[in-house]
Design a protein around this motif. Structure first.
Motif, mmCIF file in Angstrom:
data_model
loop_
_atom_site.group_PDB
_atom_site.id
_atom_site.type_symbol
_atom_site.label_atom_id
_atom_site.label_comp_id
_atom_site.label_asym_id
_atom_site.label_seq_id
_atom_site.Cartn_x
_atom_site.Cartn_y
_atom_site.Cartn_z
ATOM 1 N N GLN A 5 0.842 -1.200 0.000
ATOM 2 C CA GLN A 5 0.000 0.000 0.000
ATOM 3 C C GLN A 5 0.878 1.251 0.000
ATOM 4 O OE1 GLN A 5 -2.142 -1.155 3.571
ATOM 5 N NE2 GLN A 5 -4.079 -1.159 2.426
ATOM 6 N N GLU A 8 2.265 1.771 -3.471
ATOM 7 C CA GLU A 8 1.278 2.313 -4.419
ATOM 8 C C GLU A 8 1.007 3.789 -4.147
ATOM 9 O OE1 GLU A 8 -1.409 2.409 -7.642
ATOM 10 O OE2 GLU A 8 0.385 1.278 -7.147
ATOM 11 N N GLU A 9 0.874 4.165 -2.881
ATOM 12 C CA GLU A 9 0.671 5.576 -2.541
ATOM 13 C C GLU A 9 1.868 6.427 -2.962
ATOM 14 O OE1 GLU A 9 -1.982 7.353 -1.403
ATOM 15 O OE2 GLU A 9 -3.061 5.485 -1.748
ATOM 16 N N THR A 13 1.623 9.386 -5.712
ATOM 17 C CA THR A 13 1.951 10.742 -5.267
ATOM 18 C C THR A 13 3.105 11.328 -6.066
ATOM 19 O OG1 THR A 13 1.130 10.245 -3.056
ATOM 20 C CG2 THR A 13 2.615 12.123 -3.265
#
Length: 141
Positions: A5, A8-9, A13
Motif C-alpha cells: 500500500q 502504491e501511494e 503521489t
C-alpha cells in the motif's frame, strides 16, 4: 499501511507531483528529456537516448531533429562508427535547459515554502536520501 500500500501511494503521489511540475515546462517533454540525457550523460547517439528514455528510435529521432533545427544540439561523426552521429548540447541548448530547470526549481521551491511548515520541510529533506536509495535499488534489479 503495509509495504505494498505504501508503494502504491508513493508511486501515485510522485507521479502526480512530476506531472504537475512538468506542466510548468515551456519545452515539450520529449525535447526536455533529450537535453537532460545529454547534459547528464555527455555526448550520446540517438539510439543511446532512445534506450535510456525507453522509447522507440523514431520517437527519439523526432525530438533530436527538432532540437537540431533549433540549434540546441550539435551532431558530429561518431569517432568509432562513421554511420552514427554523436549528439552534444550546444551552449544555447545548455542555457535553455538550465533556465528550464531554474524555472521548475523556483516554482516548486515557492510551493514548498508556501505549503509546508518548517518541520515538514525538514521531514521532506530527510526523505530525499531514502527516495534516492529506492531509486538506486530499483535500477540494479
Amino acid at each position: 499501511m503495509d509495504d505494498n500500500q505504501l508503494a502504491e501511494e508513493l508511486r501515485l503521489t510522485i507521479g502526480r507531483l512530476v506531472r504537475t511540475v512538468r506542466a510548468a515546462d515551456t519545452l515539450p517533454s520529449g525535447e526536455a528529456a533529450v537535453l537532460g540525457y545529454l547534459d547528464r550523460g555527455g555526448p550520446l547517439t540517438t539510439a543511446d537516448i532512445a534506450q535510456q528514455w525507453g522509447v522507440s528510435h523514431q520517437s527519439a529521432a523526432r525530438a533530436v531533429k527538432d532540437l537540431l533545427a533549433q540549434g540546441l544540439l550539435h551532431a558530429e561523426a561518431h569517432p568509432s562508427d562513421g554511420r552514427k552521429l554523436l549528439l552534444r548540447l550546444t551552449p544555447a541548448g545548455g542555457d535553455l535547459l538550465a533556465a528550464e530547470r531554474r524555472r521548475r526549481a523556483d516554482w516548486l521551491g515557492t510551493a514548498i515554502t508556501e505549503a509546508l511548515a518548517p518541520d515538514e520541510r525538514k521531514a521532506l529533506a530527510k526523505a530525499l536520501p531514502l527516495l534516492s536509495r529506492l531509486d538506486a535499488h530499483l535500477k540494479v534489479r
